[in-house]
Design an enzyme around this catalytic site. Sequence first.
Site, PDB file in Angstrom:
ATOM      1  N   HIS A  42      12.144 -19.054  30.828  1.00 15.79           N
ATOM      2  CA  HIS A  42      12.510 -18.689  29.462  1.00 15.79           C
ATOM      3  C   HIS A  42      13.138 -17.297  29.524  1.00 15.79           C
ATOM      4  CE1 HIS A  42      12.156 -17.897  25.186  1.00 15.79           C
ATOM      5  NE2 HIS A  42      11.786 -19.144  24.984  1.00 15.79           N
ATOM      6  N   ARG A  64      16.493 -14.306  18.031  1.00 20.45           N
ATOM      7  CA  ARG A  64      17.932 -14.366  18.291  1.00 20.45           C
ATOM      8  C   ARG A  64      18.610 -15.265  17.255  1.00 20.45           C
ATOM      9  NH1 ARG A  64      18.045 -16.878  23.496  1.00 20.45           N
ATOM     10  NH2 ARG A  64      15.771 -16.921  23.451  1.00 20.45           N
TER      11      ARG A  64
END
Length: 498
Positions: free
Chosen positions: A279, A302
Amino acid sequence: MSRFRILTLFSLGVFGLLIAYLYNLRTAMSSIVRTDDVAKLGAIVVGSGLAGLSAASQLISHNIPVRLLERAAKPGGNSIKASSGINGAPTKYQPVVDDAFYADTIKSAGKAMAALTAHREGLISNLTNSSSGAISWLVDNKGIDLSKVAQLGGHTFPRTHRGAGQTPPGFSIISTLLKSLKESPLFHLQTSCTVTKVLQTDQRVTGVEYACEDGEKQELHGPVIFAAGGFGGDAEGLLAQYRPDLAGYPSTNDPRPGTQPLLTALGAQLVDMDLVQVHPSGFVDPANSASPLKFLAAEVLRGEGGLLLINGKRFINELETRENVTNAIVATAPTSELPKQWTVQLVLDEGAYGAAKSHVDFYIFKGLMKKATIADLGEGALESIQQYASAAAGTQADTFHRTSFAHWALKDPAPDSVIYTGIVTPVVHFTMGGVLISNKAEVLKEDGEKIEGLWGAGEVTGGVHGGNRLGGSSLLECVVFGRTAGDQCAEYIKGGST
Ligand SMILES: Cc1cc2nc3c(=O)[nH]c(=O)nc-3n(C[C@H](O)[C@H](O)[C@H](O)COP(=O)(O)OP(=O)(O)OC[C@H]3O[C@@H](n4cnc5c(N)ncnc54)[C@H](O)[C@@H]3O)c2cc1C
Ligand SMILES: *[C@@H]1O[C@H](CO)[C@@H](O)[C@H](O)[C@H]1NC(C)=O
Ligand SMILES: *[C@@H]1O[C@H](CO)[C@@H](O)[C@H](O)[C@H]1NC(C)=O
Ligand SMILES: *[C@@H]1O[C@H](CO)[C@@H](O)[C@H](O)[C@H]1NC(C)=O
């Protein structure tokens, strides 16, 4: 015939009878140990994550006593941290008819499908076909709220279930299953006890060797369900062996040695050990930056408009896949070798913060993010953020072709503009590989035969996800194959085949 000879013959006869009797007694005893006692002792489950608890619940529903051994001081494993949810289709909470779960899983598994194709297809169709039943078991049978459904990356339809409230799904599922297990007198949980060996007699698994806090080796007898989780936290062991390029990486998994070697010692077949999900964003905690264990920085940061900087410069469209963002980060020089990490600044303005407020407030509370100004980010950041802000305002094309800026609102970034920031680094998140199982959760050997008396479920197994696990499918595999393991083991004990 003299009386002496008669006496001798007689005593030889008695002696023989005695030998025969003792011999029979011994075999009778050993058969008692191997059937009645085993049934009385019940089943052994290794690991108290979702796979172990699902297996234990199922065994107890068949009235089989369960001895659960857990290495950590607290039960729940990585399962208790799961935050996105569990997949299922069709379910009563889905807004659309979903018939693509099988196809999505095959597609996500990718190139790995080329080997063991039929076997993998069988596991995946069992997993996806059982998903509807898995959700209704948790909801209707166990009373867990999973009424909210989201669509994650790689899924054609929304099918990842979690509760409507604030409690993350991993926590609510684990705590509810544990509570209901603890109400049963048949359930016996021992924490801080590590299984060190699986015992086998005549090709049959007969128990485990384990050690608790005092370090003394003990044995427990009975058939075994192995649910000891993945090896994402085994940075210097299995990870270094199968993925030397990931050696020393921090992880969202608790640091602990992988357990597959305990099963390969019995001839278990391993698959996909080199397929590891990384990740791009685990938080580096400023108070403990060298910790190998990182807290996951949710993708929503994000998604809602946050950007990433290395040395004050953007380097990718932040909304690309996990793999692409990770690759872009690791193409630069790491800032630390052990743990191997990078210093990536994650930056949100007031607009993005507002949209991800509950997440960011929690991270600020944990000391993982802080409210600051652009000047605090160091050199170069202002210029990069000004370019990003112009792209968001539509006055200039984005250097990295980013087209969605979600809730980013800051139009004229200045040194004193308020931002919310934290440091992130790529983290090992999930290991797709492990021991190969059958649809009956039997652990298989190299020759494809099952290992008698042993079942496996959850992240310790491999083959269900191929090259890439879909979000939400790991909790699902724990429930589906954990329950199957429990059913099969109960049948084995009741059939007296121990
Ligand atoms: C932060 C985070 C978020 C996640 N979010 C999601 C999500 O939203 N949805 C999803 O589907 N998946 C998610 N995952 C993945 C998922 O949580 C795990 O893959 C899954 O829970 C594994 O369950 P398990 O029962 O196989 O293993 P675990 O839950 O890890 O449990 C294994 C247990 O076995 C114990 N153990 C290990 N070895 C021994 C031994 N020798 N003796 C005794 N005990 C032993 C361990 O201590 C551990 O408690 C997430 C993972 C992480 C880390
Ligand atoms: C899953 O369901 C599909 C469609 O109903 C069926 O064709 C397939 O055989 C099922 N798979 C298993 C393992 O039961
Ligand atoms: C990821 O990178 C590959 C190779 O550079 C590229 O082809 C692909 O389009 C990228 N994915 C996304 C979602 O941008
Ligand atoms: C999955 O496999 C198990 C064990 O063979 C079987 O009992 C179950 O019915 C299968 N489930 C589906 C939906 O095919």
